[in-house]
Design a protein around this motif. Structure first.
Motif, short mmCIF file in Angstrom:
data_model
loop_
_atom_site.label_atom_id
_atom_site.label_comp_id
_atom_site.label_asym_id
_atom_site.label_seq_id
_atom_site.Cartn_x
_atom_site.Cartn_y
_atom_site.Cartn_z
N PHE A 81 27.87 39.93 46.58
CA PHE A 81 29.20 39.22 46.06
C PHE A 81 29.73 40.08 45.08
O PHE A 81 29.48 39.82 43.81
N THR A 82 30.70 41.16 45.24
CA THR A 82 30.84 42.00 44.26
C THR A 82 31.65 41.51 43.12
O THR A 82 31.57 41.67 42.12
N THR A 83 32.90 40.29 43.30
CA THR A 83 33.27 39.59 42.37
C THR A 83 32.48 39.09 41.12
O THR A 83 32.58 39.11 40.27
N MET A 84 31.44 38.33 41.81
CA MET A 84 30.47 37.87 40.90
C MET A 84 29.69 38.73 39.99
O MET A 84 29.59 38.65 38.97
N ILE A 85 29.30 39.88 40.67
CA ILE A 85 28.50 41.02 39.95
C ILE A 85 29.47 41.65 38.88
O ILE A 85 28.95 41.49 37.92
#
Length: 338
Positions: free
Chosen positions: A100-104
């Protein structure tokens, strides 16, 4: 089983491709390699990164123009620009969605991003693809609620089952991982607030790059590099995963389950699992929970055996090779094929 031929496209990393940079950009790149200068130059991330630059797109298009591909598989949405409005794509595009790129990025930037705009852009890029494979069940459920265009598939990480090792183990505890902020923070917390007060004084092994950045501790053995991953797991009783951040499926947890090794973890360790209980993992959220479960697993053979069997059973039903092959056959099925 899936293809007769596979063509891989990779882009060289680091300083190998600096010849196309203007002098000012080149100087900035070289200076950024110095830690102090890098810190001064660092700016807050204001948009989702796009790694598909013009040179890369040109090379990618050249490949597509000279050979037909039934499937085009791309890992990570950073490279989605390669397929956007691309007239040379004839086959099905597949996104291997692993994080989950946004969270990373929100974690790595200490919360200093516009989550709404990042997530909106992430979903826009996901919608560029025909099919999406997710190794995390949580991400499969979440992203599929917002991205309406692709067909989604849950394909978890898979391994050969190693079976329960019955011989005597040399180490009581294992922490394994690369040197990244999430592993560093979690291991620092474990070594400072948990390990020193465990009554049984367990022997612990730390493997991977993370072992190179920690100091010397009594009864802790470090192995920054190793030849056979199997040898690491065959010699330990318990995997500890004291992670406080991060997203995505934790491969180290699946590896431990394949050996029937009980896992003691924060809730971060079971992110991506279809089932959050009955999976061989003991989920705790504080120091006392880690201490309690470590002491009990090491002192109660029946309790250990129950969780060891549960670990292997869950692995066989969720992460076995045969099931994975069946799932992949559906992902890479050609239209009209039987």
């Amino acid at each position: 089983r899936l293809f007769n031929t596979i063509q891989f496209y990779t882009y060289p990393k680091g300083l190998k491709n600096i010849w196309h940079l203007k002098p000012r950009r080149l100087l900035r790149l070289l200076l950024s390699r110095l830690p102090l200068v890098s810190k001064l130059l660092k700016k807050n991330l204001d948009c989702l990164p796009d790694y598909s630059n013009r040179e890369m797109r040109s090379q990618f298009d050249h490949i597509l123009k000279h050979k037909h591909h039934d499937f085009i598989l791309i890992s990570y949405i950073y490279w989605a620009g390669l397929i956007e409005n691309n007239p040379f794509i004839k086959g099905k595009t597949i996104l291997d969605y692993s994080d989950f790129t946004t969270m990373i990025l929100n974690d790595s930037e200490s919360g200093n991003i516009d989550i709404g705009s990042f997530f909106k852009e992430e979903i826009r890029r996901v919608n560029l693809f025909d099919r999406v494979m997710c190794i995390s069940f949580d991400e499969y459920w979440l992203i599929s609620q917002f991205a309406a265009s692709p067909r989604f598939f849950y394909v978890p990480h898979f391994l050969e089952s190693s079976g329960i090792v019955r011989e005597k183990k040399k180490y009581d505890l294992l922490f394994i991982g690369s040197d990244n902020p999430f592993n560093r923070d979690g291991l620092e917390w474990f070594l400072k607030d948990i390990y020193p007060v465990i009554g049984s004084e367990p022997k612990m092994k730390i493997c991977g790059d993370i072992a190179s950045v920690i100091g010397t501790h009594k009864r802790i053995f470090k192995e920054p590099s190793f030849e056979q991953l199997n040898d690491v797991y065959r010699d330990v009783k318990i995997l500890v995963v004291p992670l406080l951040g991060g997203a995505g499926l934790k491969i180290k947890v699946i590896e431990a389950l394949s050996f029937g090794i009980p896992v003691i973890t924060t809730p971060k360790g079971v992110v991506g699992f279809r089932n959050k209980t009955g999976n061989g993992c003991l989920v705790v959220d504080d120091e006392s929970g880690f201490i309690r479960e470590i002491d009990r697993l090491l002192s109660d053979p029946a309790y250990y055996s129950d969780h060891s069997n549960a670990a292997l059973s869950y692995f066989d039903t969720q992460f076995g090779m045969e099931q994975a092959y069946r799932l992949l056959d559906t992902v890479f099925k050609l239209e009209g094929a039987n």
